[in-house]
Scaffold this active site. Structure first.
Site, PDB file in Angstrom:
ATOM      1  N   ARG A 165     -43.524 -61.141  13.050  1.00  0.00           N
ATOM      2  CA  ARG A 165     -42.255 -60.597  12.547  1.00  0.00           C
ATOM      3  C   ARG A 165     -42.107 -59.144  12.977  1.00  0.00           C
ATOM      4  O   ARG A 165     -42.991 -58.321  12.710  1.00  0.00           O
ATOM      5  CB  ARG A 165     -42.241 -60.742  11.032  1.00  0.00           C
ATOM      6  CG  ARG A 165     -41.175 -59.950  10.327  1.00  0.00           C
ATOM      7  CD  ARG A 165     -41.041 -60.492   8.929  1.00  0.00           C
ATOM      8  NE  ARG A 165     -40.459 -59.545   8.014  1.00  0.00           N
ATOM      9  CZ  ARG A 165     -40.263 -59.802   6.725  1.00  0.00           C
ATOM     10  NH1 ARG A 165     -40.624 -60.978   6.227  1.00  0.00           N
ATOM     11  NH2 ARG A 165     -39.728 -58.902   5.936  1.00  0.00           N
ATOM     12  N   HIS A 196     -36.020 -59.339  12.243  1.00  0.00           N
ATOM     13  CA  HIS A 196     -35.418 -59.119  10.931  1.00  0.00           C
ATOM     14  C   HIS A 196     -34.397 -57.988  11.000  1.00  0.00           C
ATOM     15  O   HIS A 196     -34.561 -57.041  11.787  1.00  0.00           O
ATOM     16  CB  HIS A 196     -36.511 -58.766   9.917  1.00  0.00           C
ATOM     17  CG  HIS A 196     -36.143 -59.116   8.501  1.00  0.00           C
ATOM     18  ND1 HIS A 196     -35.041 -59.862   8.159  1.00  0.00           N
ATOM     19  CD2 HIS A 196     -36.753 -58.834   7.320  1.00  0.00           C
ATOM     20  CE1 HIS A 196     -34.976 -60.005   6.858  1.00  0.00           C
ATOM     21  NE2 HIS A 196     -36.011 -59.395   6.312  1.00  0.00           N
TER      22      HIS A 196
END
Ligand code: SPV
Ligand code: MG
Length: 576
Positions: A165, A196
């Site tokens: 991530r 993200h």
């Protein structure tokens, strides 16, 4: 696995997750945070679960700052994996430490059937990305690549996935840094990149996707840019969308509203119809499977589960004491007759007890029983009462008169019988000279107490329906005490015979002996268990008076202190 299930379903969880990540379709994952929500996600039709760090910590009531230990998270995942066979992608935060912690995490996740883990390039302990995201320090890129490599090297299942991530957009490091890191993580072995964003529009995610150009599967979490049409993600070539926290939020609003309403109204009536029924909770817990397993494994499946107690009558000869209650509520040694009976059933594991009331049914104590009412009790007999209840009970069933007291072995032996039908006959009572007295029993053999345990079957029981001549001869072998056990397929056969009798014009007047006789005429074999006393029926005031002594003798020693000389022996325990 069912042979007709598609290969996707029969594949391992990790293979299914990997397939979702690499497929050309846009796929979706739903957040779950405990076993119940994991089950709900599966039932809603999702193909995979996001084990959200935010939601799991929230359901513990702690912050999304690694306040819950990683082993507590893994224990929670185990409940989730047990409750749902979907692949679970754990939100593993930063990996809970350095490369070594990631190695151990991956091994432990594999052991618990978790399909993959997502780790983010922040520092331990992390803070949720939506809380001052721009102020959070990122991990060193090379160190984070080492974590990815260590995780990939320690997995033993080739399909276990590690999703890397990238937090560069959240932390304000810009698009170039985000792309640089994503590429480094891809080269370190990440199976997918989670990019993200905390913006309310998808612009930076879409720009990233364009620049990324499909180098590895892209995963997104559109919590903040939720108003973006899903078609936009599909067209951008996104692999998987995570709906990251919506079940914990839904549960929170529902719990807040219900708690507030119950607190202010001090009643449940305003919420009952708008919350899940208790039975729905049982269903989600798979309570039925437990009941089936209980039948298989407990007591060899021999537990007679149910009883029907016939308690509709006021009691002829007892009018003086039954003005305001039915016979079964008469107090015997301090507790109602029915309670003695119910306690005796429960002691033998017969817990599903249906009592058929009639006269003053309103006065029956319903604790621990189901009450059904024979509304036509004044014009009908025992079989009409039985018919009110028998359809509603399942499993092995004892049918009992309501006015009985007996020593516990009598019921124990009855429910342990293997026979489809069995009855208890008291061989100490053979005086049938009074032809109006019913329930005398004629059997295939007399009670030879020397041949204890010999198989004896019932031939006939005197009934209110008998012609007088049928009763007088020969001498009966005893008296049916009013207990019938029906086992296994016997139940359906009893119901069939009862249905035949119901078609008769005189059904309303039929008694239990008429049913036993009809079963015998239909070719059924009814096993006789002989006893010699040790029970009482309450049929008149004299019985009522003497029942107290009998009951006292049944009570625990401490309770019976001082009346020890009233123990009942075989002879004095006789019913009439
Ligand atoms: C989580 O669900 O815990 C996530 C996603 O990490 S988010 O909260 O959106 O950062
Ligand atoms: Mg998280």
């Amino acid at each position: 696995m069912n042979a007709r299930e598609p290969a996707f379903i029969s594949a391992s969880r990790s293979a299914r997750l990997r397939q979702m990540l690499v497929s050309n379709e846009l796929e979706f994952m739903m957040e779950a945070h405990n076993g119940l929500s994991a089950r709900i996600v599966r039932e809603a039709g999702f193909k995979a679960i996001w084990g959200s760090g935010l939601a799991i910590s929230a359901q513990f009531g702690v912050r999304d700052n690694n306040e819950a230990s990683w082993t507590q998270v893994v224990d929670t995942l185990e409940f989730m994996a047990d409750a749902s066979d979907l692949p679970i992608l754990l939100d593993g935060d930063t990996g809970y430490g350095n490369f070594n912690n990631v190695r151990r995490l991956v091994r432990k996740l594999e052991q618990r059937g978790i399909a993959g883990v997502c780790i983010e390039d922040k520092q331990f302990p992390k803070t949720n990305s939506f809380i001052n995201g721009e102020r959070q320090p990122l991990a060193d890129m090379d160190e984070f690549c080492g974590k990815i490599k260590a995780g990939k090297d320690s997995q033993s299942d080739e399909n276990f996935s590690i999703v890397a991530r990238v937090e560069a957009l959240i932390a304000g490091w810009g698009m170039d840094e985000a792309l640089r890191r994503a590429e480094a993580y891809r080269q370190a072995g990440a199976d997918a990149i989670l990019i993200h964003s905390k913006l309310s529009r998808p612009d930076e995610i879409l720009e990233f996707a364009r620049e990324w150009a499909g180098r590895a599967p892209l995963v997104i979490v559109p919590t903040k840019y939720y108003s973006t049409p899903t078609e936009v993600f599909r067209e951008a070539g996104i692999s998987t969308v995570i709906w990251a926290n919506h079940l914990i939020r839904a549960a929170t609003s529902a719990m807040q509203a219900v708690a507030k309403e119950i607190h202010s109204s001090e009643t449940l009536v305003n919420v009952e119809d708008s919350i899940a029924a208790v039975n729905e909770i049982f269903r989600l817990q798979d309570a039925d499977e437990y009941s089936e397993a209980e039948d298989r494994y407990l007591s060899g499946g021999r537990t007679a589960g149910a009883a029907v107690v016939l308690a509709a009558s006021r009691g002829a000869g007892l009018e003086a004491v039954t003005e305001d209650r039915p016979k079964v509520m008469l107090p015997i040694a301090g507790k109602p007759l029915l309670r003695w009976l119910v306690d005796a059933f429960k002691k033998q594991g017969v817990n599903d007890i249906t009592v058929v009331g009639g006269y003053r049914a309103d006065a029956i104590d319903t604790a621990g029983i189901k009450l059904v009412v024979n509304e036509r009790h004044a014009q009908t007999g025992e079989l009409a009462s039985l018919a009110c209840a028998i359809g509603g009970v399942a499993g092995d069933t004892v049918v009992s008169y309501g006015d009985l007291l007996f020593r516990s072995y009598i019921l124990r032996d009855l429910v342990e019988s293997e026979a489809a039908f069995s009855v208890v006959v008291d061989s100490s009572l053979t005086d049938a000279e009074n032809a109006s007295v019913r329930d005398f029993a004629w059997c295939s053999a007399a009670d030879d107490r020397g041949l204890f345990g010999n198989k004896v079957t019932l031939r006939h029981v005197s009934s209110g329906q008998d012609a007088a001549s049928a009763i007088a001869t020969p001498t009966p072998h005893g008296r049916w005490v009013g207990l019938l056990n029906v086992r296994g397929e016997g139940r359906e056969r009893l119901q069939a015979v009862l249905a035949t009798l119901q078609a008769r014009s005189d059904f309303d007047s039929l008694d239990m002996p008429a049913l036993l006789n009809a079963l015998i005429e239909a070719g059924e074999s009814i096993e006789v268990q002989y006893v010699h006393g040790h029970w009482r029926g309450v049929n008149d005031l004299e019985d009522f008076r003497r029942a107290g002594d009998f009951a006292h003798a049944q009570a625990p020693f401490a309770a019976a202190a001082g009346i020890g000389n009233k123990a009942v022996d075989a002879a004095s325990g006789a019913a009439q």
